[in-house]
Every structure is written in structure tokens, then in C-alpha cells.
Design an enzyme around this catalytic site. Structure first.
Site, PDB file in Angstrom:
ATOM      1  CG  HIS A   1      -1.891  -1.054   1.365  1.00  0.00           C
ATOM      2  ND1 HIS A   1      -2.048  -1.804   2.497  1.00  0.00           N
ATOM      3  CD2 HIS A   1      -2.809  -1.520   0.478  1.00  0.00           C
ATOM      4  CE1 HIS A   1      -3.022  -2.695   2.318  1.00  0.00           C
ATOM      5  NE2 HIS A   1      -3.494  -2.541   1.089  1.00  0.00           N
TER       6      HIS A   1
ATOM      7  CE  LYS B   1     -12.959  -7.157   4.530  1.00  0.00           C
ATOM      8  NZ  LYS B   1     -12.357  -6.475   3.380  1.00  0.00           N
TER       9      LYS B   1
ATOM     10  NE  ARG C   1      -2.706  -8.238  -4.481  1.00  0.00           N
ATOM     11  CZ  ARG C   1      -3.530  -8.476  -3.486  1.00  0.00           C
ATOM     12  NH1 ARG C   1      -3.085  -8.444  -2.258  1.00  0.00           N
ATOM     13  NH2 ARG C   1      -4.788  -8.750  -3.692  1.00  0.00           N
TER      14      ARG C   1
ATOM     15  CB  SER D   1      -4.426  -6.549   4.605  1.00  0.00           C
ATOM     16  OG  SER D   1      -4.048  -5.282   4.148  1.00  0.00           O
TER      17      SER D   1
HETATM   18  O1  PNS Z   1      -8.730  -3.177   0.013  1.00  0.00           O
HETATM   19  P1  PNS Z   1      -9.995  -3.748  -0.560  1.00  0.00           P
HETATM   20  O2  PNS Z   1     -10.788  -4.397   0.538  1.00  0.00           O
HETATM   21  O3  PNS Z   1      -9.722  -4.657  -1.722  1.00  0.00           O
HETATM   22  O4  PNS Z   1     -10.866  -2.508  -1.112  1.00  0.00           O
HETATM   23  C1  PNS Z   1     -12.123  -2.711  -1.701  1.00  0.00           C
HETATM   24  C2  PNS Z   1     -12.867  -1.369  -1.902  1.00  0.00           C
HETATM   25  C3  PNS Z   1     -12.910  -0.586  -0.603  1.00  0.00           C
HETATM   26  C4  PNS Z   1     -12.163  -0.549  -2.951  1.00  0.00           C
HETATM   27  C5  PNS Z   1     -14.308  -1.685  -2.410  1.00  0.00           C
HETATM   28  O5  PNS Z   1     -14.857  -2.706  -1.632  1.00  0.00           O
HETATM   29  C6  PNS Z   1     -15.228  -0.472  -2.371  1.00  0.00           C
HETATM   30  O6  PNS Z   1     -15.073   0.458  -3.113  1.00  0.00           O
HETATM   31  N1  PNS Z   1     -16.209  -0.520  -1.455  1.00  0.00           N
HETATM   32  C7  PNS Z   1     -17.153   0.572  -1.223  1.00  0.00           C
HETATM   33  C8  PNS Z   1     -18.555   0.156  -1.627  1.00  0.00           C
HETATM   34  C9  PNS Z   1     -18.733   0.288  -3.120  1.00  0.00           C
HETATM   35  O7  PNS Z   1     -18.661   1.353  -3.684  1.00  0.00           O
HETATM   36  N2  PNS Z   1     -18.968  -0.851  -3.791  1.00  0.00           N
HETATM   37  C10 PNS Z   1     -19.174  -0.863  -5.201  1.00  0.00           C
HETATM   38  C11 PNS Z   1     -18.246  -1.799  -5.885  1.00  0.00           C
HETATM   39  S1  PNS Z   1     -19.101  -2.635  -7.195  1.00  0.00           S
END
Ligand code: PNS
Length: 161
Positions: free
Chosen positions: A17, A41, A90, A128
Site C-alpha cells: 500500500h 466486515k 498484483r 493484508s
Molecule cells: O482493500 P480492498 O478491501 O480490496 O478494497 C475494496 C474497496 C474498498 C475498494 C471496495 O470494496 C469499495 O469500493 N467498497 C465501497 C462500496 C462500493 O462502492 N462498492 C461498489 C463496488 S461494485
């Protein structure tokens, strides 16, 4: 003026990150690191703890701010006037999920674009969840996370090193 958001869970923040933040801050005018406040979560760190670690980590990068958001990313971006999402890729296994999110966000708001940076090879294995798994069993996480966070991570598992 390109205002971007680098969203994620950051539970906890890793060297991967950090690398993404440094590299994306160099190509946009303003970067908001957005920590998802996902109450559903079961996270290791509270959102406040994650925001505070990211603030510590980015305090010397002038165009980076750290914030948390809940709900939809596109709604938060409207609120903050950001149009660019930065995500790291990645490996090919990340692609399908990332493509779906990027396309959904773009459909929801056509002004929103997602750019992908390929992760530094050095960190392409890192996540993570790998950090949490290693830490839970008292494994060495010094190659995964910035040194100032190591004790805080072990402490979550009641491990003293
Ligand atoms: O680090 P992560 O957990 O892979 O991040 C995922 C994240 C936060 C980018 C994604 O889950 C997100 O944008 N969540 C907010 C809810 C949202 O907008 N969802 C629509 C996606 S289709």
C-alpha cells in the site's frame, strides 16, 4: 487539477500500500487515501486506528490526505469532488474483481475513471490477509509492514515480541 482516491480496507496497511501511495501521489495533484468503514466486515483494526496509521505513514507527502468513508465509493467521490480511482494490480487473479468494480463505478458515474498501477514486483505476493495470518501465528511480519506498526499488529493477537 486531478483529485484521486486510493480506496481500500488497509487492515493493516502494508509496504505494498505504501508503495502504491507514493507512486500514485507522484502522478496526481491530490490523493485521498480512503479507508472503507465497513461495519459488516470483522476488521482487525478499527477504522480510526487504520486512518491514524495511514496518517502517520503519509505525513511527509504533502499532496496526500487520509479519510474514511462508508457506503458507495462513487457517492463519496461526488462529495469530495474526486474523479479518479487508483487501484493496484498484483497478479492476474486481481483482474476480474477489479475490472468488475471499475466498470460498475464507471456506469454509475461516467465521470469516474479507474487507473491501475501494477504492484512493485517486490510486493506482488503481499496482502493484508497474509499479514494477519502470519501475525496471528507469531510469524515474522517485518518484511510486510512498516516497522512502526509491527507491535500494534501483534498486540491485536496478544503476542509480545
Ligand atoms: O482493500 P480492498 O478491501 O480490496 O478494497 C475494496 C474497496 C474498498 C475498494 C471496495 O470494496 C469499495 O469500493 N467498497 C465501497 C462500496 C462500493 O462502492 N462498492 C461498489 C463496488 S461494485
Amino acid at each position: 487539477m486531478k483529485k484521486a482516491i486510493y480506496p481500500g480496507s488497509f487492515d493493516p496497511v502494508t509496504f505494498g500500500h505504501q508503495d502504491m501511495i507514493i507512486r500514485s501521489a507522484a502522478i496526481v495533484d491530490e490523493l485521498i487515501v480512503g479507508v472503507l468503514n465497513n461495519s459488516a466486515k470483522n476488521s482487525l483494526f478499527s477504522v480510526d486506528e487504520r486512518v491514524s496509521m495511514l496518517k502517520e505513514l503519509t505525513k511527509d507527502i504533502p499532496n496526500v490526505t487520509v479519510d474514511s468513508f462508508d457506503g458507495l465509493l462513487v457517492d463519496y467521490m461526488r462529495e469530495r469532488g474526486a474523479t479518479l480511482i487508483v487501484r493496484g494490480l498484483r497478479a492476474v487473479t486481481d483482474f476480474e474483481y477489479e475490472l468488475q468494480i471499475a466498470q460498475t463505478n464507471h456506469v454509475e458515474n461516467p465521470a469516474v475513471e479507474t487507473i491501475f498501477l501494477t504492484t512493485n514486483l517486490q510486493y506482488s505476493y503481499l496482502s493484508s490477509s497474509v499479514v494477519r495470518e502470519f501475525a496471528a501465528y507469531g510469524g515474522d511480519i517485518s518484511k510486510f509492514v512498516p516497522p512502526q506498526f509491527i507491535d500494534r499488529i501483534y498486540a491485536k493477537y496478544n503476542i509480545k515480541k
